[in-house]
Design a protein around this motif. Structure first.
Motif, PDB file in Angstrom:
ATOM      1  N   ARG A  70       1.970   1.621  -3.554  1.00  0.00           N
ATOM      2  CA  ARG A  70       0.918   1.330  -4.530  1.00  0.00           C
ATOM      3  C   ARG A  70       1.444   0.372  -5.616  1.00  0.00           C
ATOM      4  O   ARG A  70       1.244   0.572  -6.801  1.00  0.00           O
ATOM      5  CB  ARG A  70       0.384   2.621  -5.160  1.00  0.00           C
ATOM      6  N   LYS A 128       0.798  -1.226   0.000  1.00  0.00           N
ATOM      7  CA  LYS A 128       0.000   0.000   0.000  1.00  0.00           C
ATOM      8  C   LYS A 128       0.831   1.278   0.000  1.00  0.00           C
ATOM      9  O   LYS A 128       0.496   2.228  -0.734  1.00  0.00           O
ATOM     10  CB  LYS A 128      -0.976  -0.029   1.179  1.00  0.00           C
ATOM     11  N   SER A 131      -9.739  -4.242  -7.473  1.00  0.00           N
ATOM     12  CA  SER A 131     -10.362  -3.234  -6.608  1.00  0.00           C
ATOM     13  C   SER A 131      -9.327  -2.455  -5.793  1.00  0.00           C
ATOM     14  O   SER A 131      -9.666  -1.456  -5.158  1.00  0.00           O
ATOM     15  CB  SER A 131     -11.363  -3.901  -5.662  1.00  0.00           C
ATOM     16  N   TRP A 132      -8.077  -2.926  -5.814  1.00  0.00           N
ATOM     17  CA  TRP A 132      -7.029  -2.252  -5.060  1.00  0.00           C
ATOM     18  C   TRP A 132      -6.509  -1.031  -5.815  1.00  0.00           C
ATOM     19  O   TRP A 132      -6.659  -0.918  -7.036  1.00  0.00           O
ATOM     20  CB  TRP A 132      -5.875  -3.210  -4.801  1.00  0.00           C
ATOM     21  N   ASP A 133      -5.826  -0.164  -5.104  1.00  0.00           N
ATOM     22  CA  ASP A 133      -5.254   1.057  -5.681  1.00  0.00           C
ATOM     23  C   ASP A 133      -3.763   0.841  -5.923  1.00  0.00           C
ATOM     24  O   ASP A 133      -2.960   0.875  -4.986  1.00  0.00           O
ATOM     25  CB  ASP A 133      -5.475   2.229  -4.722  1.00  0.00           C
ATOM     26  N   PHE A 134      -3.392   0.572  -7.184  1.00  0.00           N
ATOM     27  CA  PHE A 134      -1.969   0.405  -7.509  1.00  0.00           C
ATOM     28  C   PHE A 134      -1.652   1.068  -8.844  1.00  0.00           C
ATOM     29  O   PHE A 134      -2.532   1.232  -9.703  1.00  0.00           O
ATOM     30  CB  PHE A 134      -1.568  -1.077  -7.525  1.00  0.00           C
ATOM     31  N   VAL A 135      -0.401   1.441  -8.999  1.00  0.00           N
ATOM     32  CA  VAL A 135       0.059   2.115 -10.223  1.00  0.00           C
ATOM     33  C   VAL A 135       1.171   1.336 -10.910  1.00  0.00           C
ATOM     34  O   VAL A 135       1.600   1.708 -12.012  1.00  0.00           O
ATOM     35  CB  VAL A 135       0.536   3.548  -9.921  1.00  0.00           C
ATOM     36  N   GLY A 142      -2.108  -0.296 -14.014  1.00  0.00           N
ATOM     37  CA  GLY A 142      -3.063  -0.062 -12.939  1.00  0.00           C
ATOM     38  C   GLY A 142      -4.168  -1.096 -12.954  1.00  0.00           C
ATOM     39  O   GLY A 142      -4.142  -2.054 -13.740  1.00  0.00           O
ATOM     40  N   PRO A 143      -5.166  -0.938 -12.109  1.00  0.00           N
ATOM     41  CA  PRO A 143      -6.237  -1.936 -11.980  1.00  0.00           C
ATOM     42  C   PRO A 143      -6.981  -2.226 -13.276  1.00  0.00           C
ATOM     43  O   PRO A 143      -7.295  -3.384 -13.572  1.00  0.00           O
ATOM     44  CB  PRO A 143      -7.173  -1.314 -10.937  1.00  0.00           C
ATOM     45  N   LYS A 144      -7.274  -1.204 -14.073  1.00  0.00           N
ATOM     46  CA  LYS A 144      -8.054  -1.412 -15.289  1.00  0.00           C
ATOM     47  C   LYS A 144      -7.307  -2.280 -16.290  1.00  0.00           C
ATOM     48  O   LYS A 144      -7.871  -3.228 -16.858  1.00  0.00           O
ATOM     49  CB  LYS A 144      -8.424  -0.065 -15.922  1.00  0.00           C
TER      50      LYS A 144
END
Length: 265
Positions: free
Chosen positions: A51, A48, A191-195, A209-211
Motif C-alpha cells: 500500500r 498494492k 482513488s487508490w488505497d495507500f498509506v 494517504g489518498p486524502k
C-alpha cells in the motif's frame, strides 16, 4: 498560445488492464505539454502489497533535519558546512545546528534557484576573500559568492511547514498549464488505497494517504496559483518566466502567476 491550446496530455494507465509487474502495481502516467518546446511527465505507481505510492517529482516533503544520506558521508557534510557560512572568511564548526543551517539553504536553493533571502556578494569581495579562506577543505578554491539574510530560517519554515507535503514550485508552474489533465491524474491516483508515499526527492517515506495526497493539489480545485511559500522566494521564478523569449515561453494558464505569502524577508 491561449490556455485552451496550451495544455495537452496523454496518460498511460493500468486502468485499462496490464500484466506488467506481475499484477503487483497500478500505475498512472501524466504527460503534459506546458510549452511549444517542452513536455513534462509524472508517473505514479501503487505497490498494492505494501500500500505504498511511488512518485517522481509531483510531491515533496522537507523537514528541518538534513536527510540521513547527507550525514552519511564526509563529502556530503562538507556541502552542508559550505552553505552554512554567512561570510567567505567565516570558519564554522560541525554541529547539528550548523548542519541544519546548511540544509535549510540547500533546500531553498534547490527549489527556488534564487531565493529571496539570498544575498549576492560583489565580485571583488568574494574574489579577494577566496585565497584567504579559513576552510580550504570545503573546495571551490575558497570561493563563496553569496551570503544569506537573517530571515532565511523564516523562509525555510514557510517552505517546509513542518514537513507538510507540497508541490514543488517549478512543478506547480508546469501543472498549472494543464489543470484539467493534472486534476484527472490526481483524482485517479487518489482513488487508490495507500498509506505511505515515497517521492524521489527530499523526505521519504511519508505517512500520507489518498486524502492528504489530493489536498496537496488544492490549487487545481481553487483555480489559483497560490502557494504557502514566501512570495520573495517565488519572485525569481515568476520574473524568469515572464522574461522568456517566445520560443521558450510557457503557455498561458487560467490559474494566474505563481504567488506566495508576503514574508518581509
Amino acid at each position: 498560445a491561449s490556455s485552451s491550446s496550451a495544455a495537452s496530455s496523454t496518460a498511460a494507465s493500468s486502468a485499462f488492464g496490464s500484466a506488467l509487474f506481475g499484477g503487483e502495481f497500478e500505475f498512472e502516467v501524466l504527460t503534459a505539454k506546458a510549452s511549444r518546446e517542452s513536455v513534462y511527465q509524472e508517473a505514479a505507481f501503487l505497490h498494492k502489497p505494501s500500500r505504498t505510492l511511488l512518485l517522481c517529482d509531483a510531491v515533496i516533503s522537507t523537514s528541518a533535519e538534513p536527510p540521513p544520506i547527507l550525514l552519511s558521508e564526509p563529502e556530503y557534510r562538507r556541502a552542508l558546512l559550505y552553505h552554512a557560512r554567512d561570510d567567505p572568511l567565516e570558519k564554522v564548526e560541525e554541529s547539528p545546528a550548523v548542519l541544519r543551517k546548511g540544509w535549510e539553504r540547500i533546500a531553498l536553493f534547490a527549489n527556488f534557484f534564487m531565493p529571496g533571502s539570498l544575498v549576492t556578494l560583489e565580485t571583488g569581495a568574494w574574489l579577494s576573500a577566496a585565497p584567504r579562506t579559513p576552510m580550504p577543505e570545503l573546495g571551490w578554491g575558497g570561493v563563496l559568492p553569496f551570503s544569506w539574510k537573517a530571515s532565511t530560517s523564516k523562509a525555510f519554515d514557510a517552505f517546509s511547514a513542518g514537513g507538510r507535503p507540497a508541490v514543488a514550485p517549478i512543478i506547480q508552474i508546469i501543472l498549472s498549464r494543464a489543470p484539467e489533465q493534472a486534476s484527472a491524474w490526481v483524482q485517479r491516483v487518489a482513488s487508490w488505497d495507500f498509506v505511505s508515499v515515497v517521492p524521489a526527492h527530499f523526505d521519504a517515506p511519508l505517512a500520507v494517504g489518498p486524502k492528504e495526497f489530493a489536498s496537496t493539489f488544492d490549487f487545481l480545485a481553487k483555480g489559483t496559483n497560490e502557494v504557502r511559500f514566501c512570495d520573495e522566494d517565488v519572485l525569481f521564478l515568476r520574473e524568469a518566466l515572464e522574461g522568456l523569449p517566445p520560443n521558450l515561453a510557457l503557455f498561458d494558464t487560467p490559474l494566474g502567476s505563481l504567488r506566495g505569502q508576503r514574508c518581509d524577508l
